[in-house]
Design a protein around this motif. Structure first.
Motif, PDB file in Angstrom:
ATOM      1  N   ARG A  25      61.802  79.508   7.274  1.00 50.67           N
ATOM      2  CA  ARG A  25      61.574  78.677   6.097  1.00 50.67           C
ATOM      3  C   ARG A  25      62.404  79.104   4.912  1.00 50.67           C
ATOM      4  O   ARG A  25      62.479  78.402   3.918  1.00 50.67           O
ATOM      5  CB  ARG A  25      60.096  78.727   5.714  1.00 50.67           C
ATOM      6  CG  ARG A  25      59.221  78.154   6.810  1.00 50.67           C
ATOM      7  CD  ARG A  25      57.842  77.957   6.348  1.00 50.67           C
ATOM      8  NE  ARG A  25      57.246  79.214   5.909  1.00 50.67           N
ATOM      9  CZ  ARG A  25      55.970  79.344   5.599  1.00 50.67           C
ATOM     10  NH1 ARG A  25      55.176  78.299   5.638  1.00 50.67           N
ATOM     11  NH2 ARG A  25      55.491  80.490   5.209  1.00 50.67           N
ATOM     12  N   VAL A  91      61.734  76.134   2.222  1.00 51.61           N
ATOM     13  CA  VAL A  91      62.071  74.710   2.402  1.00 51.61           C
ATOM     14  C   VAL A  91      60.830  73.857   2.635  1.00 51.61           C
ATOM     15  O   VAL A  91      60.850  72.655   2.411  1.00 51.61           O
ATOM     16  CB  VAL A  91      63.077  74.501   3.551  1.00 51.61           C
ATOM     17  CG1 VAL A  91      64.441  75.018   3.167  1.00 51.61           C
ATOM     18  CG2 VAL A  91      62.581  75.116   4.822  1.00 51.61           C
ATOM     19  N   ASP A  92      59.734  74.444   3.051  1.00 49.70           N
ATOM     20  CA  ASP A  92      58.536  73.630   3.244  1.00 49.70           C
ATOM     21  C   ASP A  92      57.891  73.262   1.914  1.00 49.70           C
ATOM     22  O   ASP A  92      57.233  72.239   1.789  1.00 49.70           O
ATOM     23  CB  ASP A  92      57.518  74.384   4.110  1.00 49.70           C
ATOM     24  CG  ASP A  92      57.877  74.291   5.578  1.00 49.70           C
ATOM     25  OD1 ASP A  92      58.982  73.774   5.852  1.00 49.70           O
ATOM     26  OD2 ASP A  92      57.088  74.732   6.422  1.00 49.70           O
ATOM     27  N   LEU A  94      59.728  72.751  -0.814  1.00 45.29           N
ATOM     28  CA  LEU A  94      60.657  71.844  -1.496  1.00 45.29           C
ATOM     29  C   LEU A  94      60.641  70.488  -0.780  1.00 45.29           C
ATOM     30  O   LEU A  94      61.478  70.211   0.058  1.00 45.29           O
ATOM     31  CB  LEU A  94      62.073  72.429  -1.492  1.00 45.29           C
ATOM     32  CG  LEU A  94      62.233  73.771  -2.179  1.00 45.29           C
ATOM     33  CD1 LEU A  94      63.589  74.344  -1.861  1.00 45.29           C
ATOM     34  CD2 LEU A  94      62.068  73.612  -3.675  1.00 45.29           C
ATOM     35  N   ARG A  95      59.693  69.670  -1.105  1.00 44.11           N
ATOM     36  CA  ARG A  95      59.562  68.394  -0.375  1.00 44.11           C
ATOM     37  C   ARG A  95      59.356  67.234  -1.348  1.00 44.11           C
ATOM     38  O   ARG A  95      58.531  66.351  -1.138  1.00 44.11           O
ATOM     39  CB  ARG A  95      58.420  68.480   0.630  1.00 44.11           C
ATOM     40  CG  ARG A  95      57.157  69.105   0.074  1.00 44.11           C
ATOM     41  CD  ARG A  95      56.142  69.216   1.143  1.00 44.11           C
ATOM     42  NE  ARG A  95      55.726  67.889   1.562  1.00 44.11           N
ATOM     43  CZ  ARG A  95      54.621  67.649   2.275  1.00 44.11           C
ATOM     44  NH1 ARG A  95      53.879  68.652   2.666  1.00 44.11           N
ATOM     45  NH2 ARG A  95      54.283  66.428   2.605  1.00 44.11           N
ATOM     46  N   LEU A  97      61.342  64.866  -1.931  1.00 47.30           N
ATOM     47  CA  LEU A  97      61.889  63.605  -1.417  1.00 47.30           C
ATOM     48  C   LEU A  97      60.929  62.890  -0.474  1.00 47.30           C
ATOM     49  O   LEU A  97      61.289  61.902   0.139  1.00 47.30           O
ATOM     50  CB  LEU A  97      63.211  63.866  -0.682  1.00 47.30           C
ATOM     51  CG  LEU A  97      64.410  64.114  -1.590  1.00 47.30           C
ATOM     52  CD1 LEU A  97      65.631  64.400  -0.748  1.00 47.30           C
ATOM     53  CD2 LEU A  97      64.667  62.907  -2.470  1.00 47.30           C
ATOM     54  N   GLN A  98      59.695  63.403  -0.426  1.00 45.58           N
ATOM     55  CA  GLN A  98      58.707  62.746   0.428  1.00 45.58           C
ATOM     56  C   GLN A  98      58.536  61.273   0.020  1.00 45.58           C
ATOM     57  O   GLN A  98      58.465  60.967  -1.149  1.00 45.58           O
ATOM     58  CB  GLN A  98      57.382  63.493   0.277  1.00 45.58           C
ATOM     59  CG  GLN A  98      56.296  62.951   1.161  1.00 45.58           C
ATOM     60  CD  GLN A  98      54.961  63.559   0.786  1.00 45.58           C
ATOM     61  OE1 GLN A  98      54.781  64.019  -0.337  1.00 45.58           O
ATOM     62  NE2 GLN A  98      54.055  63.578   1.731  1.00 45.58           N
ATOM     63  N   GLY A  99      58.471  60.369   0.985  1.00 47.29           N
ATOM     64  CA  GLY A  99      58.437  58.934   0.673  1.00 47.29           C
ATOM     65  C   GLY A  99      57.101  58.472   0.141  1.00 47.29           C
ATOM     66  O   GLY A  99      56.088  59.080   0.348  1.00 47.29           O
TER      67      GLY A  99
ATOM     68  N   ARG B 641      57.952  54.355   5.164  1.00 47.80           N
ATOM     69  CA  ARG B 641      57.837  55.473   4.245  1.00 47.80           C
ATOM     70  C   ARG B 641      57.097  56.640   4.875  1.00 47.80           C
ATOM     71  O   ARG B 641      57.348  57.793   4.555  1.00 47.80           O
ATOM     72  CB  ARG B 641      57.113  55.003   2.994  1.00 47.80           C
ATOM     73  CG  ARG B 641      57.557  55.750   1.745  1.00 47.80           C
ATOM     74  CD  ARG B 641      57.132  55.013   0.523  1.00 47.80           C
ATOM     75  NE  ARG B 641      55.732  54.627   0.609  1.00 47.80           N
ATOM     76  CZ  ARG B 641      55.254  53.479   0.166  1.00 47.80           C
ATOM     77  NH1 ARG B 641      56.058  52.618  -0.387  1.00 47.80           N
ATOM     78  NH2 ARG B 641      53.971  53.174   0.288  1.00 47.80           N
ATOM     79  N   GLN B 644      59.116  59.501   6.141  1.00 43.54           N
ATOM     80  CA  GLN B 644      59.821  60.366   5.192  1.00 43.54           C
ATOM     81  C   GLN B 644      58.859  61.421   4.659  1.00 43.54           C
ATOM     82  O   GLN B 644      58.263  61.278   3.599  1.00 43.54           O
ATOM     83  CB  GLN B 644      60.378  59.538   4.030  1.00 43.54           C
ATOM     84  CG  GLN B 644      61.260  58.394   4.455  1.00 43.54           C
ATOM     85  CD  GLN B 644      62.556  58.860   5.052  1.00 43.54           C
ATOM     86  OE1 GLN B 644      63.082  59.896   4.662  1.00 43.54           O
ATOM     87  NE2 GLN B 644      63.083  58.113   6.008  1.00 43.54           N
ATOM     88  N   THR B 645      58.724  62.537   5.417  1.00 43.36           N
ATOM     89  CA  THR B 645      57.739  63.533   5.011  1.00 43.36           C
ATOM     90  C   THR B 645      58.259  64.470   3.951  1.00 43.36           C
ATOM     91  O   THR B 645      57.483  65.079   3.228  1.00 43.36           O
ATOM     92  CB  THR B 645      57.330  64.377   6.225  1.00 43.36           C
ATOM     93  OG1 THR B 645      58.540  64.875   6.816  1.00 43.36           O
ATOM     94  CG2 THR B 645      56.579  63.557   7.237  1.00 43.36           C
ATOM     95  N   GLY B 646      59.584  64.627   3.891  1.00 43.46           N
ATOM     96  CA  GLY B 646      60.133  65.572   2.935  1.00 43.46           C
ATOM     97  C   GLY B 646      60.301  66.971   3.536  1.00 43.46           C
ATOM     98  O   GLY B 646      60.832  67.860   2.886  1.00 43.46           O
ATOM     99  N   PHE B 647      59.851  67.203   4.797  1.00 39.31           N
ATOM    100  CA  PHE B 647      60.033  68.508   5.440  1.00 39.31           C
ATOM    101  C   PHE B 647      61.436  68.619   6.002  1.00 39.31           C
ATOM    102  O   PHE B 647      61.810  67.876   6.906  1.00 39.31           O
ATOM    103  CB  PHE B 647      59.030  68.679   6.591  1.00 39.31           C
ATOM    104  CG  PHE B 647      57.661  69.021   6.117  1.00 39.31           C
ATOM    105  CD1 PHE B 647      57.428  70.208   5.435  1.00 39.31           C
ATOM    106  CD2 PHE B 647      56.599  68.164   6.344  1.00 39.31           C
ATOM    107  CE1 PHE B 647      56.147  70.521   5.005  1.00 39.31           C
ATOM    108  CE2 PHE B 647      55.335  68.478   5.908  1.00 39.31           C
ATOM    109  CZ  PHE B 647      55.098  69.658   5.240  1.00 39.31           C
ATOM    110  N   ARG B 649      62.745  70.903   7.905  1.00 37.46           N
ATOM    111  CA  ARG B 649      62.798  71.343   9.298  1.00 37.46           C
ATOM    112  C   ARG B 649      62.436  70.217  10.246  1.00 37.46           C
ATOM    113  O   ARG B 649      62.923  70.135  11.356  1.00 37.46           O
ATOM    114  CB  ARG B 649      61.867  72.532   9.475  1.00 37.46           C
ATOM    115  CG  ARG B 649      62.306  73.688   8.562  1.00 37.46           C
ATOM    116  CD  ARG B 649      61.503  74.904   8.770  1.00 37.46           C
ATOM    117  NE  ARG B 649      60.093  74.652   8.542  1.00 37.46           N
ATOM    118  CZ  ARG B 649      59.117  75.235   9.247  1.00 37.46           C
ATOM    119  NH1 ARG B 649      59.414  76.077  10.190  1.00 37.46           N
ATOM    120  NH2 ARG B 649      57.866  74.965   8.982  1.00 37.46           N
TER     121      ARG B 649
END
Lengths: 99, 671
Positions: A25, A91-92, A94-95, A97-99, B641, B644-647, B649
C-alpha cells in the motif's frame, strides 16, 4: 543455455513486481515494484536480442530505461507532494476519485 | 456591361448602403448617413436604367435572361440557386422601386434630420429597398421567399422604428405576424407547385405548366395558387389580411410612403403578374384574386371616409388602390394592373410626403379634426396635395385617370360576372374622390387653425411637450422617439425637390399608356406576357370612351359632393352621421375586422396554446420526454459509478487481469 531460462527469470521478476503492486500500500514500494516489472521486460528484450543477433531489442531496453527514469521522477515528485500536504502515504487512503 | 451585370449592381448598391450605414452608424452620426443611403439607391436607379437600355437592345424574343451566381443545392428534385431573372417585368419593377425610393430617401434626409436614430433609420431604409429588389429580381421560388421574408422583417424594423412608443412596437409586431402568415402560405404554395413541376426556377415552372405537368393534378395547381394568394394578400393588405396596414402608420411618414408606394404592398400584385401562367391554368384562383381585390377596394373606400387620422385615410386609400391592381391582375389585365402600380407609386408617395409636411406643420399631430385652413400658409404642400388628390381620384389628364380607367375597361370587357366587379370599381372610384377630397378640404379649407395662423406669421408650430399622436401620451425626443425638430416642405430643398419630381410624375405619367394613342407599357411588357391569353384582349372603343366619361363624371361628382359637404355646408357631415348611424358605426370601426380576427383567430389560438402549455407541455414534454431521458441517464450513470471505487490496487488488478486475458486469448488462438 537456451533463451528459456532468461525468460523464466524475467517472468518470475515480472510476477514479483505485479504481486507487489497488488499487495503493498505504500506508493514508494509500488514504484519499486513497477521498476521490477519494467526491468523484467528489459531482460526479456535483451534475451531475445541476443538470440536473434539483432540490436533492436537493446535499443528498446534503453528507451524503456529512459521512460522508467521519467516515470520515477514524476512518481517520486507526487509522493513528495503528498508528504508535504500531510496526507497519508497509503494508496488505499488516497481514494478521492471514487465515483 | 451586360444586362444581368446591371441587375446585380441594382442589388449590390442598396445592400452596400445598408451595410455602411448599419455598421458605421456611430461614426456617421446624423450628417452623411442620409446622403450615403440616397446615393446608394440613386446608383441602383441608374443601374436599373442601364439594364433597361441593354434589355431594349436585345431581340424581342430574347428578353428573358437568367443569371445565376452559385448553386445552393442541386439534386434530382430540387434546384436551389442564387439566380435572378431579368425580363421586362422585373426591369419595370426595378425602375419603379428604385426611382420612387430614391426620392423618398431624398425626402427623408430632411424629414428625419433631427431624429436621434438617423443612421439606423437609413440603414433600415436601404435594407428595405434591397429586400424588395431581391423579391422582384428573384429568378426562382427560393429567392422569392427570401426576398418576401426580408421585406416582412424590414417592415417590422421600420414600423416600430420609434421603439419606445408602445403603439409603434405593437403595430410592428402585428405587421410582422400577419406577414409571416403570408410567408407560410407562399412556402406551402411553392411546395404544391414544386411537387409536380419538379423545379424551383420560374421559367422552368412555366414550361412545366405549358407541357401539362399539372393536367392530371389540377387540384394541386389550384391549391398552390390559392396559397400563393395568401402570401400576396398578406403582403398587399387585402381582406382579410389587411389589418396591419393602417396600424403601420405608426412608422415615420417617409416609411409609410415607402411601404405604400414603392415596396411591400405592391409585392402581391407583382407576384400574381409574375405567376400569370400558373393563374391562367388555374382560373379558380385567378377569379378569387379578382373578387377579393374588388371587395377590398370597396370596403377600404368606405372605411377611409370615416377616418380622422390623415395618414390612415391615405393608408385605406392605398388598400383600395391595391384592390384595383389585384382585381386587374386577377382578371388577367396584367399590363393595366402594373400600369396602375406605377402611377399609384407616384401619387401615393407624393400624398404621403405632403401629409408628412402637413404633420410637420402641426408639430406631429395627425388628426384631421385639428387641421384646417393651411391653404395660404403652405402653398407648395397644398399644390402637391391637389395634384396627388386629382391623380388619385382619377381626374383627366392626371396619371391615375388613365391607369384606373384601363383596369376598369379591361374588367368590363371580360363580361359575364366581371361586370359586377366593373360596377363596384366605379362605385369605389366615386368613394375615392369623396374621401380624398374630404381630407384635402378639411386640412386646407376653412378658417386657419392656430398652427396655420402661426405659420402665416412665419413661425413653425412647436409642441411644448411631444406626445404620441395616437394616444396623447407624453414623450421625450431621445432615441426611440421622434426628434425635436419638425420639417415642412416649404423650408427644405430636398423635400421640395422630391415632392416636385413626384408631382410632375403623377401628372404626366399617364401619357405612357393612352387607349388608341400610346401603348408604351404594353409594348415594353409584351415579352414577359406574350404567352398570356388576355394580352391582346382590348376593350372596344365604345367601352373605353364610355368608361372614361363615366370615370371623369364620377371623380368630379365625388369632388363636388366633398366640396358641398365639407366646405359649403360644414354641418352636413354631422347630420349625415346621425341619419346613417349604423353605417357610420360600421365604417368608423373598420367593419370590425380587428375584433373579428381577434375573436376567430387570436383567441382560439391563444386558448389552444395555453391549454397545450398547461397539459401537453407539462405532461408529455417535461414529464415524459425530458424527465424520462434524464432518469434513464441518471440510472445508467449510477450503475457505472459503482465500479469507480477509487482504490488504486483494484484498478491495477483489473488492468493485470485484462492484460492476462488478452495474452491468454492470443496464446489459445495461436496454438
Amino acid at each position: 543455455m537456451g533463451v528459456a531460462w532468461y525468460l523464466i527469470v524475467s517472468a518470475l521478476i515480472f510476477c514479483i513486481g505485479a504481486g507487489g503492486i497488488l499487495v503493498r500500500r505504500n506508493p514508494l514500494v509500488i514504484l519499486l515494484c513497477l521498476e521490477l516489472m519494467l526491468n523484467a521486460a528489459n531482460l526479456a528484450l535483451i534475451a531475445f536480442s541476443r538470440m536473434h543477433g539483432n540490436m533492436d531489442g537493446q535499443v528498446f531496453a534503453l528507451i524503456v530505461m529512459v521512460v522508467a527514469a521519467c516515470e520515477v521522477t514524476v512518481g517520486l515528485g507526487l509522493i513528495v507532494a503528498i508528504f508535504r500536504r500531510n496526507l497519508p502515504i497509503d494508496v488505499d487512503e488516497l481514494r478521492e476519485l471514487q465515483g | 456591361m451586360s444586362t444581368t451585370t446591371y441587375a446585380w449592381l441594382v442589388l449590390a448598391f442598396p445592400l452596400a448602403g445598408a451595410i455602411v450605414n448599419g455598421f458605421g452608424y456611430k461614426r456617421l452620426g446624423r450628417g452623411p448617413a442620409g446622403w450615403i443611403a440616397t446615393g446608394a439607391i440613386g446608383a441602383a436607379f441608374l443601374s436599373a436604367l442601364g439594364a433597361l437600355v441593354q434589355l431594349q437592345d436585345r431581340d424581342e424574343h430574347h428578353r428573358q435572361l437568367v443569371s445565376s451566381l452559385w448553386d445552393y443545392a442541386v439534386t434530382g428534385s430540387v434546384d436551389a440557386k442564387l439566380s435572378i431573372l431579368v425580363d421586362p417585368l422585373s426591369v419595370y419593377m426595378m425602375l419603379v422601386v428604385t426611382g420612387v425610393s430614391t426620392l423618398i430617401h431624398l425626402y427623408s434626409v430632411s424629414y428625419m434630420k433631427s431624429d436621434r436614430g438617423n443612421a439606423r433609420y437609413f440603414a433600415y431604409l436601404n435594407f428595405f429597398v434591397f429586400s424588395m429588389l431581391v423579391l422582384v429580381l428573384a429568378g426562382n421560388f427560393l429567392l422569392l421567399i427570401v426576398g418576401w421574408a426580408f421585406v416582412g422583417a424590414a417592415s417590422y424594423l421600420l414600423i416600430s422604428f420609434w421603439y419606445r412608443r408602445g403603439t409603434a412596437t405593437q403595430a410592428g409586431i402585428k405587421a410582422f405576424v400577419i406577414n409571416v402568415v403570408g410567408d407560410v402560405g407562399l412556402v406551402l404554395g411553392t411546395f404544391f407547385i414544386l411537387r409536380y413541376s419538379g423545379t424551383l426556377d420560374f421559367l422552368g415552372t412555366f414550361d412545366a405548366v405549358e407541357r401539362g405537368a399539372f393536367d392530371a393534378h389540377e387540384g394541386a395547381l389550384v391549391a398552390g395558387c390559392l396559397l400563393l394568394l395568401v402570401g400576396a394578400f398578406a403582403k398587399s393588405a387585402q381582406i382579410p389580411f389587411h389589418t396591419w396596414l393602417p396600424d403601420a402608420m405608426e412608422g415615420p411618414t417617409p416609411v409609410s410612403s415607402l411601404i405604400h408606394a414603392a415596396t411591400m404592398v405592391t409585392a402581391g400584385v407583382y407576384l400574381i403578374a409574375r405567376m400569370y401562367p400558373l393563374f391562367e391554368a388555374a382560373p379558380a384562383a385567378a377569379d378569387t384574386a379578382a373578387v377579393v381585390g374588388c371587395v377590398t377596394l370597396l370596403i377600404a373606400g368606405t372605411i377611409a371616409i370615416a377616418q380622422t387620422d390623415i395618414k390612415r385615410v391615405i393608408a385605406y386609400s392605398t388598400m383600395s388602390q391595391i384592390g384595383y391592381m389585384i382585381m386587374a391582375v386577377g382578371a388577367g389585365g396584367y399590363v393595366a394592373g402594373l400600369f396602375h402600380l406605377m402611377t399609384h407609386a407616384f401619387f401615393k408617395a407624393l400624398l404621403f410626403m405632403a401629409a408628412g409636411s402637413l404633420i410637420g406643420a402641426m408639430a406631429g399631430a395627425q388628426s384631421l379634426d385639428r387641421m384646417s385652413g393651411f391653404r395660404k400658409s403652405m402653398p407648395f404642400t397644398f399644390g402637391c396635395f391637389v395634384v396627388g388628390g386629382l391623380a388619385l381620384s382619377g381626374v383627366p389628364p392626371f396619371s391615375g385617370f388613365f391607369s384606373k380607367d384601363e383596369i376598369l375597361a379591361f374588367v368590363g370587357n371580360r363580361g359575364g360576372w366581371f361586370l359586377v366587379l366593373f360596377v363596384v370599381g366605379y362605385v369605389g372610384a366615386f368613394l375615392t374622390a369623396v374621401y380624398t377630397w374630404r381630407m384635402i378640404f378639411r386640412a386646407f379649407w376653412g378658417a386657419p387653425c392656430a398652427e396655420a395662423r402661426e405659420l402665416e406669421h412665419g413661425h413653425l408650430a412647436h409642441a411644448d411637450v411631444p406626445t404620441n399622436p395616437a394616444t396623447g401620451e407624453e414623450e421625450d425626443t431621445e432615441v426611440g422617439f421622434p426628434g425635436p425638430e419638425h420639417t415642412i416642405a416649404e423650408r427644405s430643398l430636398p423635400m421640395k425637390v422630391a415632392m416636385g419630381l413626384l408631382a410632375v410624375g403623377a401628372t404626366v405619367m399617364g401619357v405612357l399608356q393612352i387607349p388608341e394613342v400610346s401603348h408604351v407599357i404594353t409594348n415594353f411588357l409584351e415579352p414577359t406576357f406574350e404567352g398570356s391569353r388576355y394580352l391582346h384582349e382590348e376593350a372596344g372603343t365604345d367601352m373605353v370612351v364610355f368608361g372614361m366619361a363615366l370615370g371623369t363624371v364620377l371623380a368630379l361628382a365625388g369632388i363636388a359632393v366633398a366640396y358641398r359637404v365639407w366646405v359649403q355646408r360644414p354641418g352636413t357631415s354631422a347630420a349625415w352621421r346621425e341619419r346613417l348611424a349604423p353605417a357610420y358605426t360600421l365604417f368608423v370601426n373598420k367593419w370590425w375586422f380587428d375584433e373579428a380576427i381577434e375573436l376567430l383567430v387570436v383567441r382560439p389560438f391563444a386558448a389552444a396554446g395555453n391549454f397545450s402549455r398547461r397539459t401537453f407541455e407539462r405532461v408529455v414534454i417535461d414529464g415524459t420526454l425530458v424527465g424520462g431521458t434524464t432518469s434513464i441517464v441518471r440510472a445508467g450513470s449510477s450503475a457505472v459509478r459503482a465500479i469507480q471505487t477509487g482504490f488504486l490496487r483494484y484498478y491495477a488488478a483489473l488492468l493485470l487481469l485484462g492484460g492476462a486475458a488478452v495474452v491468454l486469448y492470443f496464446l489459445i488462438a495461436a496454438s
